[in-house]
Design a protein around this motif. Sequence first.
Motif, PDB file in Angstrom:
ATOM      1  N   GLY A 103      53.037   2.239 -10.830  1.00  0.00           N
ATOM      2  CA  GLY A 103      53.103   0.993 -10.075  1.00  0.00           C
ATOM      3  C   GLY A 103      53.283   1.138  -8.586  1.00  0.00           C
ATOM      4  N   ASN A 104      53.702   2.296  -8.107  1.00  0.00           N
ATOM      5  CA  ASN A 104      53.913   2.487  -6.671  1.00  0.00           C
ATOM      6  C   ASN A 104      52.781   3.252  -5.996  1.00  0.00           C
ATOM      7  N   GLN A 124      46.860  -0.828 -14.459  1.00  0.00           N
ATOM      8  CA  GLN A 124      48.133  -1.381 -14.002  1.00  0.00           C
ATOM      9  C   GLN A 124      48.751  -0.572 -12.848  1.00  0.00           C
ATOM     10  N   CYS A 125      47.900   0.005 -12.003  1.00  0.00           N
ATOM     11  CA  CYS A 125      48.405   0.586 -10.747  1.00  0.00           C
ATOM     12  C   CYS A 125      48.445  -0.556  -9.742  1.00  0.00           C
ATOM     13  N   ALA A 146      41.585  -1.833 -14.440  1.00  0.00           N
ATOM     14  CA  ALA A 146      42.069  -3.136 -14.888  1.00  0.00           C
ATOM     15  C   ALA A 146      43.555  -3.293 -14.565  1.00  0.00           C
ATOM     16  N   GLY A 147      43.915  -4.500 -14.181  1.00  0.00           N
ATOM     17  CA  GLY A 147      45.317  -4.778 -13.892  1.00  0.00           C
ATOM     18  C   GLY A 147      45.792  -4.274 -12.546  1.00  0.00           C
ATOM     19  N   SER A 169      39.097  -5.803 -14.658  1.00  0.00           N
ATOM     20  CA  SER A 169      39.708  -6.985 -15.270  1.00  0.00           C
ATOM     21  C   SER A 169      41.098  -7.237 -14.682  1.00  0.00           C
ATOM     22  N   GLY A 170      41.373  -8.507 -14.370  1.00  0.00           N
ATOM     23  CA  GLY A 170      42.686  -8.849 -13.835  1.00  0.00           C
ATOM     24  C   GLY A 170      42.842  -8.552 -12.356  1.00  0.00           C
ATOM     25  N   VAL A 171      41.713  -8.273 -11.686  1.00  0.00           N
ATOM     26  CA  VAL A 171      41.721  -8.020 -10.235  1.00  0.00           C
ATOM     27  C   VAL A 171      41.034  -9.220  -9.588  1.00  0.00           C
TER      28      VAL A 171
END
Length: 199
Positions: A103-104, A124-125, A146-147, A169-171
């Motif tokens: 995440g960072n 999810q990055c 994605a994410g 996806s999700g961007v």
Amino acid sequence: MMKIKNLLGIICCAAIIFSFAEIGFADEETMQSNIFHYTVSGNEATITNVEDTQENVIVPSQLDGYSVAAIGEGAFGGSEKLRTVEFEEGIKTIENMAFAYSGNLISVTLPYSLRTVGAHAFYQCTSLTSITIPGGTIAIEDMAFAGCSSLTSATLPKSVNAIGKDVFSGVDYLRIYAPVGSSGEVYANTYRIGFEELI
């Protein structure tokens, strides 16, 4: 007597087959160099795990004399410290989930030797803001980015001819930069993502 000999022959054959099976399916030995854990096949290394101790990581082209060919599944996954990663030339594959949930992570510099970005590789990055896929890369697999909710720019070269499902996806605020007529443009049009010609 003949039956006993036949039975012994069958047992011996089964033992030999079992021995070869054990050899063939034995776990590869994991080695370590600095923060990198890796396995070797032939003269090529696959990084299988990276100790989560550094914010800025340069992935080397060699470890203990072995050419680094791949970042293995989940190798950097779930990192809490990693902020930037840069690859030396030679790495061909980033496998599934390699950087997922880091995440960072804000910056990734990929090598021109790269051929494949695996499924969910950067899933999810959420701090990653841009990505440039280098010329020479052929495939980006399903949901690779994605994410990545902060991603606003993705540059895709003409060499990319296979783009999987829901890669971004999700961007929500993404703009794709790619040559006209390329797989990148087709993907942008298919998923209704903003597109700008890459000259």
